[in-house]
Design an enzyme around this catalytic site. Structure first.
Site, PDB file in Angstrom:
ATOM      1  NE  ARG A 160      -4.217  -1.670   0.175  1.00 24.83           N
ATOM      2  CZ  ARG A 160      -5.326  -1.452   1.082  1.00 24.83           C
ATOM      3  NH1 ARG A 160      -5.734  -0.267   1.588  1.00 24.83           N
ATOM      4  NH2 ARG A 160      -6.379  -2.220   0.999  1.00 24.83           N
ATOM      5  NE  ARG A 198      -6.541   5.558   2.585  1.00 22.59           N
ATOM      6  CZ  ARG A 198      -7.357   4.575   3.043  1.00 22.59           C
ATOM      7  NH1 ARG A 198      -8.754   4.989   3.684  1.00 22.59           N
ATOM      8  NH2 ARG A 198      -7.091   3.291   3.385  1.00 22.59           N
ATOM      9  NE  ARG A 212      -9.806   8.158  -3.454  1.00 22.27           N
ATOM     10  CZ  ARG A 212     -11.143   8.564  -3.511  1.00 22.27           C
ATOM     11  NH1 ARG A 212     -11.258   9.561  -4.473  1.00 22.27           N
ATOM     12  NH2 ARG A 212     -12.143   7.840  -2.938  1.00 22.27           N
ATOM     13  CG  ASP A 241      -8.885  -2.547  -4.499  1.00 23.81           C
ATOM     14  OD1 ASP A 241      -8.273  -1.890  -3.500  1.00 23.81           O
ATOM     15  OD2 ASP A 241      -9.841  -3.398  -4.344  1.00 23.81           O
ATOM     16  CE1 TYR A 296     -13.175  -6.917   1.878  1.00 24.71           C
ATOM     17  CE2 TYR A 296     -11.750  -8.302   0.748  1.00 24.71           C
ATOM     18  CZ  TYR A 296     -11.931  -7.570   1.591  1.00 24.71           C
ATOM     19  OH  TYR A 296     -11.065  -7.051   2.619  1.00 24.71           O
TER      20      TYR A 296
END
Ligand code: CP3
Length: 350
Positions: free
Chosen positions: A29, A33, A42, A79, A155
Protein backbone atom coordinates in the site's frame (compact mmCIF):
# COMPACT_ATOMS: atom_id res chain seq x y z
CA UNK A 1 10.60 -8.46 -19.84
CA UNK A 2 12.96 -5.95 -21.39
CA UNK A 3 16.48 -7.25 -20.80
CA UNK A 4 18.91 -4.87 -19.12
CA UNK A 5 16.24 -2.92 -17.29
CA UNK A 6 15.00 -5.87 -15.28
CA UNK A 7 18.34 -7.62 -14.99
CA UNK A 8 19.85 -4.63 -13.18
CA UNK A 9 17.32 -4.33 -10.36
CA UNK A 10 18.13 -5.41 -6.79
CA UNK A 11 14.54 -6.50 -6.22
CA UNK A 12 14.57 -8.89 -9.19
CA UNK A 13 17.99 -10.21 -8.24
CA UNK A 14 16.65 -11.29 -4.85
CA UNK A 15 13.60 -12.85 -6.48
CA UNK A 16 16.05 -14.85 -8.60
CA UNK A 17 17.62 -16.24 -5.43
CA UNK A 18 20.46 -13.78 -4.70
CA UNK A 19 21.25 -12.63 -1.18
CA UNK A 20 22.07 -8.92 -0.70
CA UNK A 21 23.62 -7.24 2.38
CA UNK A 22 21.01 -4.47 2.21
CA UNK A 23 17.67 -6.09 1.38
CA UNK A 24 15.59 -4.37 -1.31
CA UNK A 25 12.60 -2.46 0.09
CA UNK A 26 9.03 -1.65 -0.87
CA UNK A 27 5.91 -1.23 1.27
CA UNK A 28 2.52 -2.80 0.75
CA UNK A 29 0.00 0.00 0.00
CA UNK A 30 2.93 2.36 -0.62
CA UNK A 31 0.78 4.39 -3.03
CA UNK A 32 -1.83 5.73 -0.68
CA UNK A 33 -3.32 8.07 1.83
CA UNK A 34 -0.24 8.61 4.06
CA UNK A 35 1.19 10.70 1.16
CA UNK A 36 -0.10 14.30 0.81
CA UNK A 37 0.52 14.16 -2.95
CA UNK A 38 -1.76 11.07 -3.12
CA UNK A 39 -4.53 12.77 -1.14
CA UNK A 40 -4.29 15.81 -3.40
CA UNK A 41 -4.72 13.83 -6.63
CA UNK A 42 -7.31 11.49 -5.07
CA UNK A 43 -9.45 14.58 -4.30
CA UNK A 44 -9.73 15.28 -8.06
CA UNK A 45 -11.55 11.95 -8.72
CA UNK A 46 -15.26 11.50 -7.95
CA UNK A 47 -14.72 8.06 -6.39
CA UNK A 48 -12.08 5.39 -5.83
CA UNK A 49 -12.99 3.10 -8.76
CA UNK A 50 -12.94 6.02 -11.23
CA UNK A 51 -9.50 6.89 -9.84
CA UNK A 52 -8.27 3.29 -10.41
CA UNK A 53 -9.56 3.38 -14.01
CA UNK A 54 -7.89 6.74 -14.88
CA UNK A 55 -4.55 5.81 -16.52
CA UNK A 56 -2.71 9.17 -16.08
CA UNK A 57 -3.79 9.45 -12.42
CA UNK A 58 -3.15 5.77 -11.59
CA UNK A 59 0.29 6.02 -13.20
CA UNK A 60 1.10 9.21 -11.31
CA UNK A 61 0.21 7.80 -7.85
CA UNK A 62 2.19 4.63 -8.65
CA UNK A 63 5.27 6.81 -9.25
CA UNK A 64 4.82 9.14 -6.25
CA UNK A 65 6.39 6.84 -3.60
CA UNK A 66 9.25 6.00 -5.98
CA UNK A 67 10.10 9.69 -6.46
CA UNK A 68 9.85 10.42 -2.75
CA UNK A 69 11.62 7.36 -1.31
CA UNK A 70 13.38 5.55 -4.18
CA UNK A 71 11.87 2.17 -3.26
CA UNK A 72 13.25 -0.84 -5.17
CA UNK A 73 9.84 -1.70 -6.63
CA UNK A 74 6.69 0.14 -7.68
CA UNK A 75 3.27 -1.54 -7.42
CA UNK A 76 0.68 -0.53 -9.97
CA UNK A 77 -2.08 1.50 -8.38
CA UNK A 78 -5.31 -0.49 -8.64
CA UNK A 79 -7.37 -2.74 -6.32
CA UNK A 80 -8.04 -6.46 -6.00
CA UNK A 81 -11.78 -5.76 -6.40
CA UNK A 82 -11.51 -4.71 -10.06
CA UNK A 83 -11.88 -8.45 -10.82
CA UNK A 84 -15.47 -8.76 -9.49
CA UNK A 85 -16.18 -5.40 -11.16
CA UNK A 86 -15.06 -6.90 -14.51
CA UNK A 87 -17.14 -10.02 -13.81
CA UNK A 88 -20.28 -7.89 -13.74
CA UNK A 89 -20.62 -7.43 -9.97
CA UNK A 90 -20.19 -3.64 -9.65
CA UNK A 91 -17.93 -2.41 -6.83
CA UNK A 92 -18.13 0.94 -5.10
CA UNK A 93 -16.33 2.42 -2.09
CA UNK A 94 -18.16 4.33 0.61
CA UNK A 95 -15.82 7.04 1.92
CA UNK A 96 -14.17 5.74 5.06
CA UNK A 97 -16.18 2.53 5.05
CA UNK A 98 -14.62 0.24 2.50
CA UNK A 99 -15.99 -1.72 -0.45
CA UNK A 100 -19.64 -2.34 -1.28
CA UNK A 101 -20.92 -5.00 -3.74
CA UNK A 102 -24.35 -6.58 -4.13
CA UNK A 103 -23.82 -9.76 -2.03
CA UNK A 104 -23.99 -13.23 -3.58
CA UNK A 105 -25.96 -14.72 -0.69
CA UNK A 106 -27.15 -17.92 -2.41
CA UNK A 107 -25.84 -20.14 -5.24
CA UNK A 108 -28.52 -18.63 -7.52
CA UNK A 109 -26.70 -15.29 -7.16
CA UNK A 110 -23.86 -16.71 -9.23
CA UNK A 111 -26.07 -16.38 -12.31
CA UNK A 112 -25.69 -12.60 -11.98
CA UNK A 113 -21.97 -12.72 -12.72
CA UNK A 114 -20.21 -13.52 -15.99
CA UNK A 115 -18.39 -16.85 -16.25
CA UNK A 116 -15.49 -15.12 -18.01
CA UNK A 117 -13.81 -11.83 -17.11
CA UNK A 118 -14.42 -8.82 -19.38
CA UNK A 119 -10.79 -7.71 -19.77
CA UNK A 120 -11.81 -4.72 -21.91
CA UNK A 121 -13.20 -3.13 -18.75
CA UNK A 122 -9.71 -3.33 -17.23
CA UNK A 123 -7.89 -1.82 -20.22
CA UNK A 124 -7.24 1.44 -18.26
CA UNK A 125 -5.20 -0.64 -15.76
CA UNK A 126 -3.00 -2.03 -18.55
CA UNK A 127 -2.62 1.43 -20.06
CA UNK A 128 -1.50 2.76 -16.65
CA UNK A 129 1.12 -0.04 -16.48
CA UNK A 130 2.43 0.94 -19.90
CA UNK A 131 2.76 4.58 -18.78
CA UNK A 132 4.53 3.66 -15.52
CA UNK A 133 6.91 1.34 -17.32
CA UNK A 134 8.06 4.18 -19.55
CA UNK A 135 8.66 6.51 -16.58
CA UNK A 136 10.31 4.23 -13.97
CA UNK A 137 14.04 4.33 -13.23
CA UNK A 138 15.84 1.44 -14.99
CA UNK A 139 16.57 -0.46 -11.78
CA UNK A 140 13.08 -0.17 -10.26
CA UNK A 141 10.90 -3.23 -10.78
CA UNK A 142 7.17 -2.98 -11.48
CA UNK A 143 4.75 -5.23 -9.57
CA UNK A 144 1.29 -6.19 -10.82
CA UNK A 145 -1.18 -7.99 -8.58
CA UNK A 146 -4.47 -9.70 -7.96
CA UNK A 147 -6.33 -10.94 -4.92
CA UNK A 148 -6.28 -14.68 -4.29
CA UNK A 149 -9.60 -16.30 -5.24
CA UNK A 150 -10.51 -16.96 -1.57
CA UNK A 151 -10.02 -13.32 -0.49
CA UNK A 152 -11.85 -11.92 -3.54
CA UNK A 153 -14.70 -14.42 -3.00
CA UNK A 154 -15.13 -13.24 0.62
CA UNK A 155 -15.98 -9.74 -0.63
CA UNK A 156 -18.19 -11.06 -3.46
CA UNK A 157 -20.27 -13.13 -1.05
CA UNK A 158 -20.53 -10.73 1.90
CA UNK A 159 -20.75 -7.65 -0.32
CA UNK A 160 -18.34 -5.87 2.05
CA UNK A 161 -15.46 -6.47 4.43
CA UNK A 162 -16.31 -8.43 7.61
CA UNK A 163 -14.09 -9.20 10.65
CA UNK A 164 -13.98 -13.00 10.15
CA UNK A 165 -15.41 -13.69 6.68
CA UNK A 166 -18.25 -15.73 8.22
CA UNK A 167 -20.57 -15.26 5.19
CA UNK A 168 -18.05 -16.80 2.75
CA UNK A 169 -17.10 -19.60 5.16
CA UNK A 170 -20.78 -20.48 5.68
CA UNK A 171 -21.44 -20.35 1.92
CA UNK A 172 -18.48 -22.71 1.29
CA UNK A 173 -19.68 -25.21 3.95
CA UNK A 174 -23.31 -25.10 2.79
CA UNK A 175 -22.74 -25.01 -0.97
CA UNK A 176 -19.29 -26.51 -1.73
CA UNK A 177 -20.09 -27.09 -5.42
CA UNK A 178 -21.32 -23.58 -6.07
CA UNK A 179 -18.37 -22.20 -4.11
CA UNK A 180 -15.96 -24.29 -6.21
CA UNK A 181 -17.61 -22.87 -9.32
CA UNK A 182 -16.96 -19.32 -8.06
CA UNK A 183 -13.34 -20.17 -7.16
CA UNK A 184 -12.82 -21.67 -10.64
CA UNK A 185 -14.13 -18.50 -12.29
CA UNK A 186 -11.77 -16.45 -10.11
CA UNK A 187 -8.77 -18.69 -10.91
CA UNK A 188 -9.34 -18.24 -14.66
CA UNK A 189 -10.04 -14.51 -14.29
CA UNK A 190 -6.90 -13.99 -12.19
CA UNK A 191 -4.75 -15.80 -14.76
CA UNK A 192 -6.16 -13.61 -17.52
CA UNK A 193 -5.83 -10.39 -15.53
CA UNK A 194 -2.23 -11.15 -14.44
CA UNK A 195 -1.27 -12.19 -17.99
CA UNK A 196 -2.60 -8.90 -19.34
CA UNK A 197 -0.61 -6.98 -16.69
CA UNK A 198 2.54 -8.92 -17.65
CA UNK A 199 1.98 -8.20 -21.36
CA UNK A 200 1.59 -4.51 -20.45
CA UNK A 201 4.97 -4.53 -18.69
CA UNK A 202 5.00 -5.72 -15.05
CA UNK A 203 8.08 -7.74 -14.00
CA UNK A 204 6.57 -9.40 -10.94
CA UNK A 205 3.08 -10.36 -9.79
CA UNK A 206 1.88 -10.61 -6.20
CA UNK A 207 -1.16 -12.65 -5.17
CA UNK A 208 -2.72 -11.16 -1.99
CA UNK A 209 -4.58 -13.66 0.22
CA UNK A 210 -5.39 -11.25 3.03
CA UNK A 211 -8.01 -13.58 4.56
CA UNK A 212 -6.21 -16.96 4.32
CA UNK A 213 -5.81 -16.97 8.12
CA UNK A 214 -9.51 -17.42 8.92
CA UNK A 215 -9.67 -20.87 7.29
CA UNK A 216 -9.23 -24.24 9.09
CA UNK A 217 -6.50 -26.49 7.65
CA UNK A 218 -8.53 -28.54 5.10
CA UNK A 219 -10.35 -25.45 3.84
CA UNK A 220 -7.09 -23.48 3.65
CA UNK A 221 -5.68 -26.18 1.40
CA UNK A 222 -8.78 -26.32 -0.78
CA UNK A 223 -9.94 -22.70 -1.04
CA UNK A 224 -6.71 -20.72 -0.55
CA UNK A 225 -3.57 -22.69 -1.48
CA UNK A 226 -4.85 -24.91 -4.32
CA UNK A 227 -6.24 -21.94 -6.32
CA UNK A 228 -3.09 -19.85 -5.66
CA UNK A 229 -0.94 -22.73 -6.95
CA UNK A 230 -3.13 -23.12 -10.06
CA UNK A 231 -2.67 -19.41 -10.83
CA UNK A 232 1.09 -19.46 -10.14
CA UNK A 233 1.67 -22.56 -12.29
CA UNK A 234 -0.36 -21.17 -15.18
CA UNK A 235 1.52 -17.85 -15.04
CA UNK A 236 4.88 -19.64 -14.84
CA UNK A 237 3.98 -21.70 -17.95
CA UNK A 238 2.73 -18.67 -19.91
CA UNK A 239 5.36 -16.15 -18.75
CA UNK A 240 8.46 -17.99 -17.48
CA UNK A 241 10.46 -14.76 -16.91
CA UNK A 242 7.91 -13.23 -14.53
CA UNK A 243 8.53 -13.57 -10.78
CA UNK A 244 5.65 -14.61 -8.53
CA UNK A 245 5.04 -13.60 -4.89
CA UNK A 246 2.27 -15.13 -2.76
CA UNK A 247 1.08 -13.45 0.45
CA UNK A 248 -1.12 -15.77 2.54
CA UNK A 249 -1.81 -13.57 5.58
CA UNK A 250 -2.35 -15.34 8.90
CA UNK A 251 -1.00 -18.83 8.13
CA UNK A 252 1.39 -20.98 10.20
CA UNK A 253 5.11 -21.50 9.64
CA UNK A 254 4.45 -24.97 8.29
CA UNK A 255 1.84 -23.67 5.86
CA UNK A 256 4.22 -20.88 4.76
CA UNK A 257 6.89 -23.51 4.08
CA UNK A 258 4.36 -25.62 2.17
CA UNK A 259 3.52 -22.75 -0.19
CA UNK A 260 7.19 -21.77 -0.55
CA UNK A 261 8.00 -25.32 -1.70
CA UNK A 262 5.86 -24.82 -4.82
CA UNK A 263 8.31 -24.40 -7.70
CA UNK A 264 6.35 -21.63 -9.41
CA UNK A 265 6.37 -19.41 -6.30
CA UNK A 266 9.53 -17.27 -5.99
CA UNK A 267 8.70 -15.46 -2.75
CA UNK A 268 6.26 -15.77 0.13
CA UNK A 269 5.07 -12.79 2.19
CA UNK A 270 5.17 -12.95 6.00
CA UNK A 271 2.55 -11.15 8.04
CA UNK A 272 3.15 -9.25 11.29
CA UNK A 273 2.61 -12.28 13.55
CA UNK A 274 4.82 -14.66 11.53
CA UNK A 275 7.68 -16.41 13.36
CA UNK A 276 10.48 -15.12 11.14
CA UNK A 277 13.27 -17.20 12.72
CA UNK A 278 11.23 -20.40 12.37
CA UNK A 279 10.39 -19.49 8.76
CA UNK A 280 14.08 -18.80 8.06
CA UNK A 281 15.00 -22.35 8.99
CA UNK A 282 12.01 -24.24 7.60
CA UNK A 283 11.31 -22.44 4.31
CA UNK A 284 13.05 -23.72 1.14
CA UNK A 285 16.28 -21.68 0.80
CA UNK A 286 15.54 -20.86 -2.86
CA UNK A 287 12.30 -19.08 -1.97
CA UNK A 288 12.65 -15.43 -0.97
CA UNK A 289 10.85 -14.13 2.14
CA UNK A 290 9.27 -10.69 2.39
CA UNK A 291 7.53 -8.69 5.11
CA UNK A 292 6.80 -8.95 8.84
CA UNK A 293 7.43 -5.37 10.11
CA UNK A 294 4.35 -4.27 12.08
CA UNK A 295 2.64 -1.32 10.30
CA UNK A 296 1.68 -0.01 13.78
CA UNK A 297 5.34 0.05 14.81
CA UNK A 298 6.15 2.15 11.75
CA UNK A 299 3.20 4.41 12.56
CA UNK A 300 4.28 4.79 16.21
CA UNK A 301 7.87 5.68 15.34
CA UNK A 302 8.95 4.12 18.65
CA UNK A 303 12.68 3.51 19.18
CA UNK A 304 11.72 -0.17 18.88
CA UNK A 305 11.49 0.45 15.11
CA UNK A 306 15.26 0.24 14.62
CA UNK A 307 15.52 -2.81 16.91
CA UNK A 308 12.83 -4.61 14.98
CA UNK A 309 14.36 -3.81 11.58
CA UNK A 310 17.52 -5.45 12.95
CA UNK A 311 15.63 -8.46 14.32
CA UNK A 312 14.03 -9.17 10.93
CA UNK A 313 17.16 -8.50 8.90
CA UNK A 314 19.27 -10.69 11.19
CA UNK A 315 16.79 -13.57 11.14
CA UNK A 316 16.77 -13.57 7.33
CA UNK A 317 20.48 -12.87 6.77
CA UNK A 318 22.09 -15.27 4.30
CA UNK A 319 18.87 -15.93 2.40
CA UNK A 320 16.96 -13.99 -0.27
CA UNK A 321 15.04 -11.31 1.68
CA UNK A 322 12.87 -8.38 0.62
CA UNK A 323 12.15 -5.86 3.35
CA UNK A 324 8.44 -4.97 3.72
CA UNK A 325 5.66 -4.54 6.23
CA UNK A 326 3.52 -7.43 7.48
CA UNK A 327 0.45 -5.68 6.01
CA UNK A 328 -0.32 -2.37 4.29
CA UNK A 329 1.09 0.96 5.51
CA UNK A 330 -1.51 2.80 7.61
CA UNK A 331 -2.84 6.20 6.46
CA UNK A 332 -1.72 8.15 9.60
CA UNK A 333 1.93 6.98 9.24
CA UNK A 334 4.27 10.01 9.28
CA UNK A 335 6.58 10.30 6.28
CA UNK A 336 9.52 10.90 8.66
CA UNK A 337 9.07 7.35 10.00
CA UNK A 338 9.38 5.86 6.51
CA UNK A 339 12.54 7.94 6.06
CA UNK A 340 13.91 6.58 9.36
CA UNK A 341 13.24 3.02 8.21
CA UNK A 342 15.12 3.63 4.96
CA UNK A 343 18.06 5.31 6.73
CA UNK A 344 18.36 2.42 9.17
CA UNK A 345 18.29 -0.22 6.43
CA UNK A 346 21.02 1.75 4.62
CA UNK A 347 23.16 1.84 7.79
CA UNK A 348 22.73 -1.91 8.33
CA UNK A 349 23.75 -2.72 4.78
CA UNK A 350 26.81 -0.47 4.60
O1 CP3 B 1 0.10 0.81 -3.15
C1 CP3 B 1 -0.37 -0.31 -3.37
O2 CP3 B 1 -0.13 -1.30 -2.65
C2 CP3 B 1 -1.19 -0.54 -4.63
C3 CP3 B 1 -2.60 -0.38 -4.51
C4 CP3 B 1 -3.49 -1.32 -3.71
C5 CP3 B 1 -4.72 -0.87 -3.18
N1 CP3 B 1 -5.38 -1.96 -2.69
C6 CP3 B 1 -5.20 0.52 -3.24
C7 CP3 B 1 -6.27 0.96 -2.31
C8 CP3 B 1 -3.39 -2.69 -3.44
C9 CP3 B 1 -2.25 -3.66 -3.71
C10 CP3 B 1 -4.60 -3.08 -2.79
C11 CP3 B 1 -4.89 -4.47 -2.39
C12 CP3 B 1 -6.13 -4.77 -1.65
N2 CP3 B 1 -7.35 -4.16 -1.77
C13 CP3 B 1 -6.25 -5.83 -0.73
C14 CP3 B 1 -5.16 -6.84 -0.37
C15 CP3 B 1 -4.16 -6.30 0.56
C16 CP3 B 1 -4.69 -5.94 1.93
O3 CP3 B 1 -4.62 -4.75 2.26
O4 CP3 B 1 -5.14 -6.84 2.65
C17 CP3 B 1 -7.58 -5.82 -0.25
C18 CP3 B 1 -8.18 -6.77 0.77
C19 CP3 B 1 -8.26 -4.75 -0.93
C20 CP3 B 1 -9.70 -4.37 -0.83
C21 CP3 B 1 -9.86 -2.99 -0.33
N3 CP3 B 1 -9.53 -1.86 -1.04
C22 CP3 B 1 -10.39 -2.59 0.92
C23 CP3 B 1 -10.88 -3.53 1.99
C24 CP3 B 1 -10.35 -1.19 0.94
C25 CP3 B 1 -10.89 -0.30 2.02
C26 CP3 B 1 -9.98 -0.20 3.18
C27 CP3 B 1 -9.00 0.91 2.99
O5 CP3 B 1 -7.79 0.65 3.14
O6 CP3 B 1 -9.47 2.00 2.69
C28 CP3 B 1 -9.77 -0.74 -0.28
C29 CP3 B 1 -9.55 0.67 -0.68
C30 CP3 B 1 -8.20 1.04 -1.18
N4 CP3 B 1 -7.43 0.28 -2.02
C31 CP3 B 1 -7.53 2.27 -0.92
C32 CP3 B 1 -6.32 2.22 -1.62
C33 CP3 B 1 -5.26 3.29 -1.70
C34 CP3 B 1 -8.07 3.41 -0.07
C35 CP3 B 1 -9.16 4.16 -0.76
C36 CP3 B 1 -8.85 5.59 -1.15
O7 CP3 B 1 -7.71 6.04 -1.22
O8 CP3 B 1 -9.82 6.31 -1.43
Amino acid sequence: MKSGRAAAGRFLRVLSGETLARPPLWLMRQAGRYLPEYRELRATAPNFMTFCYDPPKAAEVTLQPIRRFGFDAAIIFCDILVVPDALGQPVSFETGEGPRLEPIAEPAGLSRIRDKIDLSRLSPVYEAIDRVKGALPADTALIGFCGAPWTVATYMIAGRGTPDQAPARLFAYRHPEAFQQLIDILVDSSIEHLSAQIKAGVDVVQIFDSWAGVLPEPELEKWSFAPIVRIAEAIRALHPATKIIAFPRGVSTRQTAQLAAVGAIDCVGLDTAADVSACATSVDANCALQGNLDPLLLLSGSTALETDVERITKALRGRPHIFNLGHGILPPTPIAHVERLIAHLDRLGS
